[in-house]
Design a protein around this motif. Structure first.
Motif, PDB file in Angstrom:
ATOM      1  N   SER A 158     -38.867  14.011  -8.529  1.00 20.26           N
ATOM      2  CA  SER A 158     -38.583  15.393  -8.121  1.00 20.26           C
ATOM      3  C   SER A 158     -37.613  15.467  -6.955  1.00 20.26           C
ATOM      4  N   GLY A 159     -37.448  14.352  -6.250  1.00 21.50           N
ATOM      5  CA  GLY A 159     -36.525  14.336  -5.125  1.00 21.50           C
ATOM      6  C   GLY A 159     -37.074  14.905  -3.833  1.00 21.50           C
ATOM      7  N   ARG A 160     -38.372  15.213  -3.779  1.00 23.61           N
ATOM      8  CA  ARG A 160     -38.947  15.770  -2.551  1.00 23.61           C
ATOM      9  C   ARG A 160     -39.158  14.719  -1.481  1.00 23.61           C
ATOM     10  N   ALA A 161     -39.523  13.511  -1.885  1.00 24.51           N
ATOM     11  CA  ALA A 161     -39.898  12.478  -0.913  1.00 24.51           C
ATOM     12  C   ALA A 161     -38.687  11.966  -0.141  1.00 24.51           C
ATOM     13  N   ARG A 162     -38.898  11.713   1.126  1.00 28.01           N
ATOM     14  CA  ARG A 162     -37.902  11.075   1.983  1.00 28.01           C
ATOM     15  C   ARG A 162     -38.516   9.788   2.518  1.00 28.01           C
ATOM     16  N   PHE A 163     -38.077   8.673   1.942  1.00 26.64           N
ATOM     17  CA  PHE A 163     -38.655   7.381   2.299  1.00 26.64           C
ATOM     18  C   PHE A 163     -37.936   6.779   3.510  1.00 26.64           C
ATOM     19  N   THR A 164     -38.723   6.296   4.447  1.00 29.20           N
ATOM     20  CA  THR A 164     -38.231   5.534   5.587  1.00 29.20           C
ATOM     21  C   THR A 164     -38.867   4.159   5.511  1.00 29.20           C
ATOM     22  N   TYR A 165     -38.088   3.113   5.754  1.00 26.20           N
ATOM     23  CA  TYR A 165     -38.622   1.757   5.671  1.00 26.20           C
ATOM     24  C   TYR A 165     -38.698   1.163   7.070  1.00 26.20           C
ATOM     25  N   VAL A 166     -39.909   0.751   7.432  1.00 26.42           N
ATOM     26  CA  VAL A 166     -40.169   0.165   8.740  1.00 26.42           C
ATOM     27  C   VAL A 166     -40.515  -1.299   8.506  1.00 26.42           C
ATOM     28  N   THR A 167     -39.781  -2.189   9.126  1.00 25.63           N
ATOM     29  CA  THR A 167     -39.964  -3.621   8.881  1.00 25.63           C
ATOM     30  C   THR A 167     -40.967  -4.221   9.850  1.00 25.63           C
ATOM     31  N   GLN A 168     -41.976  -4.872   9.299  1.00 22.83           N
ATOM     32  CA  GLN A 168     -42.898  -5.690  10.080  1.00 22.83           C
ATOM     33  C   GLN A 168     -42.449  -7.139   9.880  1.00 22.83           C
ATOM     34  N   GLU A 169     -41.828  -7.694  10.897  1.00 24.34           N
ATOM     35  CA  GLU A 169     -41.159  -8.986  10.744  1.00 24.34           C
ATOM     36  C   GLU A 169     -42.105 -10.100  10.336  1.00 24.34           C
ATOM     37  N   THR A 170     -43.297 -10.114  10.906  1.00 18.78           N
ATOM     38  CA  THR A 170     -44.302 -11.119  10.565  1.00 18.78           C
ATOM     39  C   THR A 170     -45.623 -10.414  10.317  1.00 18.78           C
ATOM     40  N   PRO A 171     -46.459 -10.935   9.413  1.00 17.71           N
ATOM     41  CA  PRO A 171     -47.742 -10.280   9.117  1.00 17.71           C
ATOM     42  C   PRO A 171     -48.710 -10.433  10.283  1.00 17.71           C
ATOM     43  N   ARG A 172     -48.916  -9.358  11.022  1.00 20.72           N
ATOM     44  CA  ARG A 172     -49.782  -9.406  12.193  1.00 20.72           C
ATOM     45  C   ARG A 172     -50.895  -8.378  12.120  1.00 20.72           C
ATOM     46  N   GLY A 173     -51.302  -8.030  10.906  1.00 24.67           N
ATOM     47  CA  GLY A 173     -52.450  -7.162  10.745  1.00 24.67           C
ATOM     48  C   GLY A 173     -52.101  -5.723  10.413  1.00 24.67           C
ATOM     49  N   LEU A 174     -53.079  -5.032   9.831  1.00 24.53           N
ATOM     50  CA  LEU A 174     -52.872  -3.643   9.445  1.00 24.53           C
ATOM     51  C   LEU A 174     -52.666  -2.752  10.658  1.00 24.53           C
ATOM     52  N   GLY A 175     -53.395  -3.006  11.732  1.00 26.17           N
ATOM     53  CA  GLY A 175     -53.211  -2.214  12.938  1.00 26.17           C
ATOM     54  C   GLY A 175     -51.803  -2.332  13.480  1.00 26.17           C
ATOM     55  N   ASP A 176     -51.256  -3.529  13.433  1.00 22.98           N
ATOM     56  CA  ASP A 176     -49.883  -3.735  13.884  1.00 22.98           C
ATOM     57  C   ASP A 176     -48.896  -3.002  12.984  1.00 22.98           C
ATOM     58  N   ALA A 177     -49.154  -3.015  11.671  1.00 20.44           N
ATOM     59  CA  ALA A 177     -48.268  -2.304  10.736  1.00 20.44           C
ATOM     60  C   ALA A 177     -48.247  -0.804  11.045  1.00 20.44           C
ATOM     61  N   ILE A 178     -49.416  -0.239  11.328  1.00 24.71           N
ATOM     62  CA  ILE A 178     -49.473   1.183  11.670  1.00 24.71           C
ATOM     63  C   ILE A 178     -48.752   1.435  12.989  1.00 24.71           C
ATOM     64  N   LEU A 179     -48.955   0.551  13.950  1.00 22.90           N
ATOM     65  CA  LEU A 179     -48.328   0.723  15.261  1.00 22.90           C
ATOM     66  C   LEU A 179     -46.809   0.632  15.168  1.00 22.90           C
ATOM     67  N   CYS A 180     -46.299  -0.113  14.201  1.00 24.02           N
ATOM     68  CA  CYS A 180     -44.848  -0.190  13.991  1.00 24.02           C
ATOM     69  C   CYS A 180     -44.242   1.178  13.682  1.00 24.02           C
ATOM     70  N   CYS A 181     -45.082   2.117  13.253  1.00 30.30           N
ATOM     71  CA  CYS A 181     -44.596   3.445  12.848  1.00 30.30           C
ATOM     72  C   CYS A 181     -44.732   4.486  13.950  1.00 30.30           C
ATOM     73  N   ARG A 182     -44.913   4.042  15.168  1.00 30.08           N
ATOM     74  CA  ARG A 182     -45.107   5.010  16.259  1.00 30.08           C
ATOM     75  C   ARG A 182     -43.891   5.917  16.426  1.00 30.08           C
TER      76      ARG A 182
END
Length: 334
Positions: free
Chosen positions: A143-167
């Motif tokens: 539909s074209g509604r979504a606007r995707f942004t890609y945030v890179t987590q350089e190394t796997p450091r946990g789900l909490g870290d992945a969320i924090l990368c999106c601050r």
């Protein structure tokens, strides 16, 4: 409203005229009935009208309100995991692209967000997940509604870290988190219920699901909660248990509730994660559970009972079970 240990305004709003029973290991009696009734409902029935820009919209208009005035405009989908449980497949194809019928697993999370009126979606990826980015850019939202942004987590450091990368992506706003490994297949499931519960309470809203003895071994040994029923399908969370080794086991004849990878978050989650990261340092894996344990302990979260079934498609048995459920419901393809 920012939740705090001393604030009771939001709790008064939630608990007026509701059951007061407390529960931990015991799931019987009125509390149990409240949970069952909540699962049968497609959404929470709010009695309090919400005013926005001089337009008053009541509970029965919730889907319209969510589309016009989405309280949560942004979603985070963590997808940087290594997929070790799905090797060797995940060595070549990102585990988020495992097919469920004709959809890859991550599409279910994207569709949930879009269905709740959320169009700004940050996908946390590792540097080698170009195939995932290519899929989302080409097919993630026809539909074209979504606007995707890609945030890179350089190394796997946990789900909490992945969320924090999106601050920076969250930019001070409330936001959603949807884990693509957790797939909810009920036609009654509506992620907008969590959004509305968070908006109504001013607290974090955490999706929970009932688990029975038949579900033993299907999920990781995490996410168990203690709670108090506020109204059918809506819980005041009182304790979130630690992650433990092995799989979750439920004794015969008993049921419990556990979290299921769906969150509508206030900025407090990012604040708590940042404080934990400052304590642990950058080299230690950061999980989201300790942050949510702090939030729950201070009365900062409600639980929203979501309808089953739930499948953990990040492991072979859960993936095959999800495929079988889709085949049984829709035939050879979804």
């Amino acid at each position: 409203m920012r939740a705090s240990a001393g604030s009771r305004e939001s709790r008064r709003l939630l608990s007026a005229g509701t059951a007061q029973e407390r529960t931990s290991g015991d799931r019987s009696g009125p509390t149990r009935r409240g949970v069952e009734q909540g699962q049968a409902e497609a959404r929470i029935a709010f009695e309090v009208p919400i005013e926005r820009d001089d337009l008053e919209i009541t509970a029965s208009d919730a889907p319209i309100r969510s589309a016009i005035f989405p309280f949560v405009r942004k979603a985070v989908i963590p997808a940087a995991g290594l997929g070790t449980r799905m090797r060797p497949w995940s060595e070549v194809v990102p585990k988020e692209l495992v097919p469920l019928g004709t959809k890859p697993a991550i599409q279910f999370a994207v569709d949930e967000a879009l269905g709740a009126g959320i169009a700004e979606i940050a996908v946390v990826v590792s540097p080698d997940k170009g195939l995932l980015r290519d899929y989302l850019d080409r097919f993630g939202d026809p539909s074209g509604r979504a606007r995707f942004t890609y945030v890179t987590q350089e190394t796997p450091r946990g789900l909490g870290d992945a969320i924090l990368c999106c601050r920076d992506f969250a930019a001070g706003e409330p936001f959603a988190v949807l884990l693509p490994d957790n797939v909810l297949l009920s036609p009654a499931h509506d992620f907008g219920r969590l959004v509305r519960a968070s908006e109504r309470s001013g607290l974090d809203a955490i999706g929970v699901i009932e688990v029975t003895h038949a579900d033993s071994g299907r999920y990781g040994n995490c996410g168990r909660i203690e709670f108090r029923v506020l109204e059918p399908g809506l819980l005041e969370l009182e304790r979130l248990y630690d992650k433990l080794p092995g799989t979750l086991q439920v004794p015969p004849g008993e049921t419990l509730l556990r979290t299921c990878g769906r969150y509508a978050c206030t900025q407090r989650l990012l604040d708590e994660l940042a404080q934990l990261r400052a304590t642990t340092g950058d080299r230690v894996e950061l999980d989201e559970v300790p942050a949510y344990q702090r939030i729950v302990a201070s009365g900062g979260a409600v639980g929203v009972v979501l309808p089953p079934p739930l499948f953990d498609v990040g492991n072979p048995s859960g993936y095959l079970a999800a495929c079988a459920a889709i085949h049984e419901r829709h035939g050879a393809v979804e």
